[in-house]
Enzyme design. Structure first.
Site, mmCIF file in Angstrom:
data_model
loop_
_atom_site.group_PDB
_atom_site.id
_atom_site.type_symbol
_atom_site.label_atom_id
_atom_site.label_comp_id
_atom_site.label_asym_id
_atom_site.label_seq_id
_atom_site.Cartn_x
_atom_site.Cartn_y
_atom_site.Cartn_z
ATOM 1 N N SER A 190 0.597 -1.181 -0.180
ATOM 2 C CA SER A 190 0.089 -0.063 -0.057
ATOM 3 C C SER A 190 0.993 1.198 0.047
ATOM 4 O O SER A 190 0.212 2.356 -0.152
ATOM 5 C CB SER A 190 -1.093 -0.052 0.993
ATOM 6 O OG SER A 190 -0.332 -0.112 2.376
ATOM 7 N N LYS B 75 -6.726 3.616 8.897
ATOM 8 C CA LYS B 75 -5.435 4.597 8.304
ATOM 9 C C LYS B 75 -6.120 6.086 8.462
ATOM 10 O O LYS B 75 -5.419 6.534 8.926
ATOM 11 C CB LYS B 75 -5.469 4.079 6.861
ATOM 12 C CG LYS B 75 -4.427 2.738 6.640
ATOM 13 C CD LYS B 75 -4.129 2.455 5.272
ATOM 14 C CE LYS B 75 -3.181 1.159 5.073
ATOM 15 N NZ LYS B 75 -3.191 1.170 3.699
#
Ligand SMILES: Nc1ncnc2c1ncn2[C@@H]1O[C@H](COP(=O)(O)OP(=O)(O)OP(=O)(O)O)[C@@H](O)[C@H]1O
Length: 932
Positions: free
Chosen positions: A825, A868
């Site tokens: 990511s 996140k």
């Protein structure tokens, strides 16, 4: 009548016995041998001989009592017992002790005994163990010192079994022996009856021993009883001297009669005594004893003419009322349990076997335990489900009250309950149809119906239901099985408590079966009855425990169930339990009859799906519980955990206040977990700290100075130094540094992560540090390749064929170097960082990004968006770039996050560049996918 014939004499060492010792045939005795030089001499002699003799040869001696002033050498009474003292016994005087005894002190009768060992270690405790073998007459004493030696004559005992008088006396002996035994058992229940207590097992064994004795063994039984009853030494010696069996039986009968009378006397006194306050227990036992007395008296008359050992058929009088009552009770329990036909058949068969069996047999208790287990299983008992019109509202309220968030899971559980409710209703309808079809009309019902029909002018047609019809309905019913739910999620995310809430909402009983570490198939299915200490498995035991057939069973930690091994395959056993199509005939090895588990609501929990065998997984419907985010944790803590811990630690809500910033600090700096267990523990520590402060203030009457609010500075003192430090956005930007986003694999939390890239003169080498995993390393390579491939277009090189990395090397680092990092990511962040480094343009520090990049320059969706973004907001980020594919995840975001962050979506690196440096890249490369 007994007849005796003499045998040849033999010479054996004699051990004179001081009263009250006497050895009778068939009995074992311990003779203290401290200060017995004669026994020592005998043993020395014996061992010197036996060293050369055969090793297994029995060592025999003759045990002979010493004469008393009441009894002559020949066994004749010198003074009548009871004489000399009014109403009492004359004191028997033994003038000599065995060490100083002479020839004339030796009694004329003794018992040959086998020396079976020596016991005792300490001085003064050493004893010789002897077992009486046969009765002998001492014809002559051959030597006195160092030990006695005598010439002995044994007598063959012949019993005339045809003599009715003797048989009658023998029956009486048996009768009295049993009576005494029963009395001892009963009277041991009377408080202060001062009787010897006898365990039921020993009593049963004794009864059995007595019952088994035949007429030919009358003498042996007399010896045995003389040894166990409380008789005087003189009486014992007279029994020893009775060579004639009839004589001996007569003597023992007398002793028994006296003994029994004294028991009746003593219990009567203790039961009716005014000095001791009578209570119901004592009255009951007294009554029992009186009844026992009557019963035995009757039994004696019946038994007197009968040759049956008990004078009554076995199982009635013989085995005592206890067993009969026990069996009756068991029968009643089995009837109440309403066993299904299969189990009923087995139960009846075993019950019959039990009735014929002797309670002393080991198998008796095995069968009884089995039947008791059968009776304890809730075959027909169930709780009434609260499946009414308000079920769903109530369940929703219950779930909401007990758990914060988890909306998707709650929705699924409610769906499940709704389906369950509908199915149950449908099943009920089918049941009613079946009942209506199979309803057999009894004559009165028929009459009533006919009357009704004639009233209504209608005709009643009673029709037998066809097999096919019934089967069709049954089949319909079977299809209605609920799936088994499997809640999967990290520890402490509320799986167990969700299952509990469902049980509460349904009004069902709840039972947790922990499958973690179950390695043995038998733990689930039970052991076969043939094994010693066999018992049913966890499932049947659970049913026994809850006592109803429709509980909620939580199969906890199903992923930790042991794999196939030499003890079988526990997960294979679970297959049958969990298959809705099979579990209505689940067979436990111990029960060996099918048990219907279809009404049980199974909910399984697991931490991960990886270790669950596919066939098992296939039978369950998986519901995923992800970890909680910081925000959710904050809500869970303030609504559930803090109130819980406040009460657990004896405080009141007004005694403690934990402000939000303190709570956030506990969540982020002291815990990093998906669930809330550690958080609850830390909150507990804080509450305890405050409880101590509050209690001290209260004791010192300084409550006015007590501050209920927990401050940030308190946390250091209470919980120690921070366990996890929070990353915050940088104030200044620098080319080559980009803020990335990370979601911790330990669950629930996300944060920002800096990607730092530096370049230096070199030969194109790429150095990676910060404990990067393989996938992360690869994503750096992909980013670099893309940047190199598009270097000219990006304005990083002067010509298309120039190698950007020819004269330089780069170093990629991700701080928090000790924490392992992996995943694709950070691809977008790496690419932007490289462009930033090579172009010398910094990226704003409050802009964070996440996304996987492909070689074609696409930005692909990644996981953990919720965590996140919550972490990013907390760290001070105000703008985030997310892959286009993650648009769906943003819908689930908490309000605070949506309000605090500017979220922008990109589908390619070009778009990303345009978002970071709009002035340079706006509108560039939108249609260029790749040049590779
Ligand atoms: N959403 C929630 N709302 C309120 N309390 C919660 C929530 N989630 C978990 N808890 C609390 O957290 C504690 C631990 O939960 P629970 O024992 O159900 O965890 P679990 O998922 O079964 O864990 P494990 O996998 O280790 O068995 C319980 O006290 C529970 O009440």
């Amino acid at each position: 009548m007994g007849k005796s014939s003499s045998k040849a004499t033999k010479v054996l060492p004699l051990i004179p016995l001081a009263p009250p010792l006497a050895v009778l045939p068939g009995t074992t005795l311990k003779i203290p041998i401290t200060n017995r030089p004669d026994v020592a001499a005998i043993l020395a002699k014996i061992y010197s001989i036996s060293a050369t003799a055969k090793p297994d040869a029995a060592i025999t001696v003759a045990c002979v009592p010493l004469c008393s002033n009441q009894l002559g050498r020949d066994g004749k009474l010198l003074i009548e017992e009871g004489a000399g003292k009014k109403g009492g016994k004359a004191k028997t005087v033994f003038e000599v002790d065995p060490v100083n005894a002479t020839k004339k002190d030796i009694f004329a009768y003794g018992c040959v005994a086998k020396v079976s060992g020596v016991t005792g270690r300490r001085q003064g405790e050493v004893s010789l163990i002897v077992e009486g073998l046969e009765r002998v007459q001492v014809v002559d004493v051959l030597q006195e010192r160092p030990y006695f030696e005598g010439e002995l004559k044994s007598v063959d005992e012949h019993i005339d079994v045809g003599n009715p008088e003797f048989a009658e006396q023998f029956n009486l002996l048996k009768q009295l022996s049993r009576e005494l035994l029963a009395l001892v058992r009963l009277s041991s229940m009377v408080p202060r009856a001062q009787m010897v207590s006898l365990s039921p097992i020993v009593a049963r064994r004794l009864e059995l021993y007595i019952a088994r004795k035949e007429l030919s063994e009358a003498g042996t039984l007399a010896d045995f009883m003389a040894n166990v009853v409380d008789c005087t030494h003189v009486e014992k010696l007279r029994v020893l001297a009775s060579f004639d069996a009839k004589d001996r039986v007569d003597r023992v009968v007398e002793i028994l009669k006296r003994q029994i009378n004294s028991v009746y006397e003593s219990t009567r006194i203790s039961v009716t005594s005014n000095s001791v306050p009578s209570d119901s227990m004592r009255d009951r036992v007294g009554e029992l004893i009186r009844r026992q007395q009557e019963q035995f008296r009757k039994g004696a008359i019946v038994g007197g003419n009968s040759m049956s050992p008990f004078g009554a058929p076995p199982g009635q009088n013989a085995q005592g009322e206890d067993e009969t009552n026990e069996l009756e009770e068991l029968k009643r329990k089995l009837q109440d349990a309403k066993l299904p036909p299969d189990a009923e058949k087995v139960a009846q068969r075993d019950l019959q076997r039990l009735q014929k069996m002797n309670p002393a047999q080991a198998e008796y208790s095995v069968i009884r335990n089995y039947l008791e287990t059968l009776a304890e299983i809730p075959w027909a008992k169930s709780t009434v489900d609260l499946l009414d019109g308000k079920t769903l509202t109530r369940a929703k309220k219950q779930l909401d009250d007990d758990h914060y968030g988890l909306d998707k899971i709650k929705k699924r559980l409610l769906e499940y309950l709704a389906v369950l409710k509908l199915k149950e209703q449908a099943n009920k309808d089918i049941d009613e149809q079946i009942k209506a079809l199979t309803k057999s009309t009894t004559p009165t019902e028929e009459k009533e119906e006919k009357e009704q029909a004639s009233q209504d002018d209608k005709q009643v047609i009673v029709r037998e239901p066809s097999e096919a019809e019934l089967r069709l309905l049954e089949k319909k019913r079977m299809v209605d099985k609920s799936p088994i739910l499997l809640l999967v999620g990290p520890p402490g995310t509320g799986k167990t408590s969700l299952a509990k809430s469902i049980a509460t909402a349904l009004g069902r009983k709840f039972h947790r079966i922990s499958l973690g570490g179950v390695r043995d198939e038998a733990e689930i299915r039970g052991h076969r009855r043939t094994y010693v200490a066999a018992m049913p498995g966890l499932i049947v035991n659970g049913l026994k425990k809850v006592g109803v057939n429709n509980p909620v069973f939580l199969l906890d930690e199903i992923d930790k169930l042991g794999m196939a091994n030499y003890n079988g395959d526990p997960s294979a056993a679970m297959l049958e339990v969990l298959d809705p199509e099979q579990n209505h005939t689940f067979t436990d090895h111990y029960l060996n009859v099918p048990v219907d588990l279809s009404k049980v609501l199974f909910i399984a929990t697991a931490n991960s799906l990886d270790t669950i065998p596919p066939p098992l997984l296939d039978r369950m419907e998986t519901i995923q519980l992800s970890g909680y985010t910081t925000l959710e944790k904050r809500h869970i803590a303030s609504r559930h955990l803090i109130p819980k811990q406040i009460t657990t630690n004896g405080l009141h809500p007004e005694n403690i206040s934990i402000p939000t910033e303190v709570l956030d600090k506990i969540i982020t700096s002291y815990t990093r977990e998906s669930g809330v267990r550690n958080l609850e523990r830390e909150i507990g520590s804080v509450c305890r700290f405050k409880a101590v402060e509050y209690a001290t203030a209260k004791d010192n009457s300084t409550l006015s100075q007590y501050n209920p609010t927990v401050t940030l500075s308190d946390l250091d003192a209470i919980l120690g130094i921070e366990k996890f430090t929070e990353e915050l956005t940088e104030q200044h930007s620098k080319p080559g540094v980009v803020t990335g986003l990370v979601a911790y694999s330990t669950g629930g939390q996300g944060s920002i992560l800096f990607i730092e890239i530096a370049d230096m003169p070199g030969t194109g080498r790429v150095q990676l540090t910060g404990k990067l995993g393989d996938v992360l390393k690869e994503s750096v390579e992909v980013a670099l390749t893309w940047v190199k491939a598009h270097a000219f277009e990006l304005g990083l090189t002067a010509s298309e064929d120039e190698d950007m990395m020819k004269n330089r090397s780069i170093h990629v680092h991700c701080p928090s170097g000790a924490i392992p990092k992996d995943g694709p990511s950070a691809g977008l962040a790496h690419t932007i960082a490289l462009v930033s480094l090579f172009s010398g343009k910094p990226v704003p520090p409050t802009l964070a990004m996440t996304g996987e990049v492909s070689l074609r320059g696409r930005v692909l969706p990644v996981g953990g968006i919720k965590e996140k973004l919550i972490g990013a907001l907390r760290a001070g980020v105000d703008r985030v770039l997310l892959p286009d594919g993650n648009k769906k995840d943003v819908r689930d975001l908490p309000e605070e996050v949506l309000a605090g962050l500017r979220i922008e979506f990109v589908s390619s690196i070009w778009e990303g560049l345009a978002k970071v440096w709009p002035e340079r890249w706006e509108g560039h490369g939108l249609h260029v996918e790749s040049r590779l």
